[in-house]
Design an enzyme around this catalytic site. Structure first.
Site, PDB file in Angstrom:
ATOM      1  N   SER A 129       0.823  -1.218   0.000  1.00  0.00           N
ATOM      2  CA  SER A 129       0.000   0.000   0.000  1.00  0.00           C
ATOM      3  C   SER A 129       0.854   1.263   0.000  1.00  0.00           C
ATOM      4  O   SER A 129       0.330   2.365   0.136  1.00  0.00           O
ATOM      5  CB  SER A 129      -0.931  -0.002   1.209  1.00  0.00           C
ATOM      6  N   THR A 150      -1.590   3.973   4.645  1.00  0.00           N
ATOM      7  CA  THR A 150      -0.562   4.963   4.362  1.00  0.00           C
ATOM      8  C   THR A 150       0.426   4.959   5.501  1.00  0.00           C
ATOM      9  O   THR A 150       0.026   4.752   6.634  1.00  0.00           O
ATOM     10  CB  THR A 150      -1.246   6.347   4.321  1.00  0.00           C
ATOM     11  N   THR A 203       2.069   7.055   0.244  1.00  0.00           N
ATOM     12  CA  THR A 203       1.097   5.978  -0.012  1.00  0.00           C
ATOM     13  C   THR A 203       0.957   5.683  -1.503  1.00  0.00           C
ATOM     14  O   THR A 203       1.295   6.540  -2.343  1.00  0.00           O
ATOM     15  CB  THR A 203      -0.296   6.403   0.525  1.00  0.00           C
ATOM     16  N   ARG A 246      -6.787   9.752  -9.505  1.00  0.00           N
ATOM     17  CA  ARG A 246      -7.337  10.045  -8.179  1.00  0.00           C
ATOM     18  C   ARG A 246      -6.189  10.376  -7.215  1.00  0.00           C
ATOM     19  O   ARG A 246      -5.163   9.722  -7.165  1.00  0.00           O
ATOM     20  CB  ARG A 246      -8.103   8.828  -7.657  1.00  0.00           C
ATOM     21  N   THR A 270      -4.509   8.540   8.126  1.00  0.00           N
ATOM     22  CA  THR A 270      -4.599   7.389   7.225  1.00  0.00           C
ATOM     23  C   THR A 270      -6.072   7.016   7.089  1.00  0.00           C
ATOM     24  O   THR A 270      -6.888   7.389   7.924  1.00  0.00           O
ATOM     25  CB  THR A 270      -3.773   6.202   7.749  1.00  0.00           C
ATOM     26  N   GLY A 271      -6.381   6.281   6.037  1.00  0.00           N
ATOM     27  CA  GLY A 271      -7.771   5.888   5.833  1.00  0.00           C
ATOM     28  C   GLY A 271      -8.346   6.558   4.602  1.00  0.00           C
ATOM     29  O   GLY A 271      -7.597   6.973   3.712  1.00  0.00           O
TER      30      GLY A 271
HETATM   31  N1  ASP Z   1      -5.227   7.916   2.901  1.00  0.00           N
HETATM   32  C1  ASP Z   1      -4.896   7.096   1.771  1.00  0.00           C
HETATM   33  C2  ASP Z   1      -5.639   7.592   0.570  1.00  0.00           C
HETATM   34  O1  ASP Z   1      -6.791   7.951   0.683  1.00  0.00           O
HETATM   35  C3  ASP Z   1      -5.145   5.649   1.951  1.00  0.00           C
HETATM   36  C4  ASP Z   1      -4.969   5.057   3.330  1.00  0.00           C
HETATM   37  O2  ASP Z   1      -4.325   5.613   4.179  1.00  0.00           O
HETATM   38  O3  ASP Z   1      -5.502   3.994   3.589  1.00  0.00           O
HETATM   39  O4  ASP Z   1      -5.101   7.570  -0.495  1.00  0.00           O
END
Ligand code: ASP
Length: 334
Positions: free
Chosen positions: A87, A189, A207, A217, A240-241
């Site tokens: 990731s 991330t 990330t 995107r 993150t997320g």
């Molecule tokens: N924040 C990251 C994104 O939206 C992904 C993640 O941290 O899971 O690209």
């Protein structure tokens, strides 16, 4: 006319009194924030399990009184360079066209910032972000332009798509269904924030973003104020997320501003998550499909985290060692 003048005078006096009161309150909070407790430094925090290894690399620099900026860059380069981390960086899952596009940003104690988004073929986007910060008059480069700049700076062009990720992508193509789910391992991330032994703060965030995202995107991670924010007088935060949700509330900046108002890192992270909870409900979206986690550090070396749902953790390295901490979360009963 006299009445109006009188009114203006009274209003001006009242505003001055309110301003004085709020100044006194702020000063009181400030005293509280910077009390005499010894500051725990150096210290470094990073998101998720892979933060443990990243912290080790950062610690090598911090323990020798190195700069937080160098530490966070070295730290996040560990998962970036690891093909088994799917990731972040090399090995990251591709977008729906099979292209690995990377996002990263970095911020130092002087509020210098650098960022790259949708960068292909470069293993260490964080180092390109640092070069954007140090060698250009700009703060963000994207796509082709970011790649061109990286190549000019001597970065090597490499294929980042590994066999496993390619297999998963081909499998995904069969259904072609795009519904990012919280906490399943198709995004994550590394966000890292650190305070060095001089008490200076820096942060880095990198990330490959959401797996199988639309080409082009960009999430929160390369956006200063969303995925990362550092204010050397107050503290630092990273996220993150689901990037869309983090951007919606300018998440990391919000966490730092809440700490400025006197909230502990823990409470500031919780307050930011509650903002996401509220907006999600207002928009009639399902909270259970969303995961966002914040981690934060203040100038006293205090840290905290909070997320929408269970499963998020962060690694913390200070003078007592390196350990993984489970974040508290909102959706306890789901
Ligand atoms: N924040 C990251 C994104 O939206 C992904 C993640 O941290 O899971 O690209």
């Amino acid at each position: 006319m006299a009445n109006r003048r009188e009114f203006l005078k009274t209003t001006a006096l009242a505003s001055a009194a309110i301003a004085l009161q709020s100044f006194q309150q702020n000063s009181a909070e400030e005293d509280n924030r910077f009390d005499d407790k010894p500051i725990k430094k150096p210290i470094v925090l990073a998101t998720w399990q892979f933060g443990m290894q990243a912290n080790q690399a950062a610690w090598e620099i911090l323990k020798k009184n190195g700069r937080a900026l160098d530490a966070v860059e070295a730290g996040v380069k560990i998962p970036e360079g690891d093909p088994s981390e799917r990731s972040v960086g090399y090995g990251g899952r591709p977008d729906r066209e099979g292209r690995v596009t990377l996002d990263a940003c970095i911020m130092d104690e002087f509020s210098n910032i650098g960022s790259v988004a949708c960068l292909e073929y470069i293993k260490h986007p964080i180092s390109v972000a640092r070069m954007v910060m140090e060698k250009t008059p700009h703060v963000m480069l994207v796509g082709e332009g970011a790649l061109q700049f990286a190549l000019q700076q001597g970065f090597k062009k490499e294929i980042l798509l590994v066999e496993e990720s390619e297999k998963e992508w081909k499998e995904w193509l069969k259904t072609n269904k795009y519904s990012p789910k919280a906490n399943i391992e198709n995004h994550d991330t590394i966000g890292m924030i650190a305070m060095d032994s001089d008490g200076n703060l820096s942060g880095a965030c990198t990330t490959s973003g959401m797996a199988f995202k639309m080409h082009g995107r960009v999430g929160d991670s390369p956006i200063i104020g969303a995925g990362l924010y550092v204010d050397n007088e107050i503290g630092a935060a990273t996220a993150t997320g689901h990037g869309e949700e983090v951007i919606r509330i300018s998440g990391s900046h919000l966490v730092v501003e809440l700490m400025r108002q006197g909230l502990s890192p823990q409470k500031a992270c919780k307050e930011a998550v509650m903002r996401i909870v509220k907006l999600t409900k207002n928009r009639n979206k399902e909270l259970k499909d969303i995961q966002v986690g914040f981690i934060a550090l203040n100038k006293k070396g205090e840290h905290g985290s909070y997320c929408v749902q269970g499963g998020f953790n962060y690694a913390l390295h200070d003078t007592s060692g390196n350990r993984l901490i489970d974040a508290d979360y909102y959706l306890k009963d789901e």
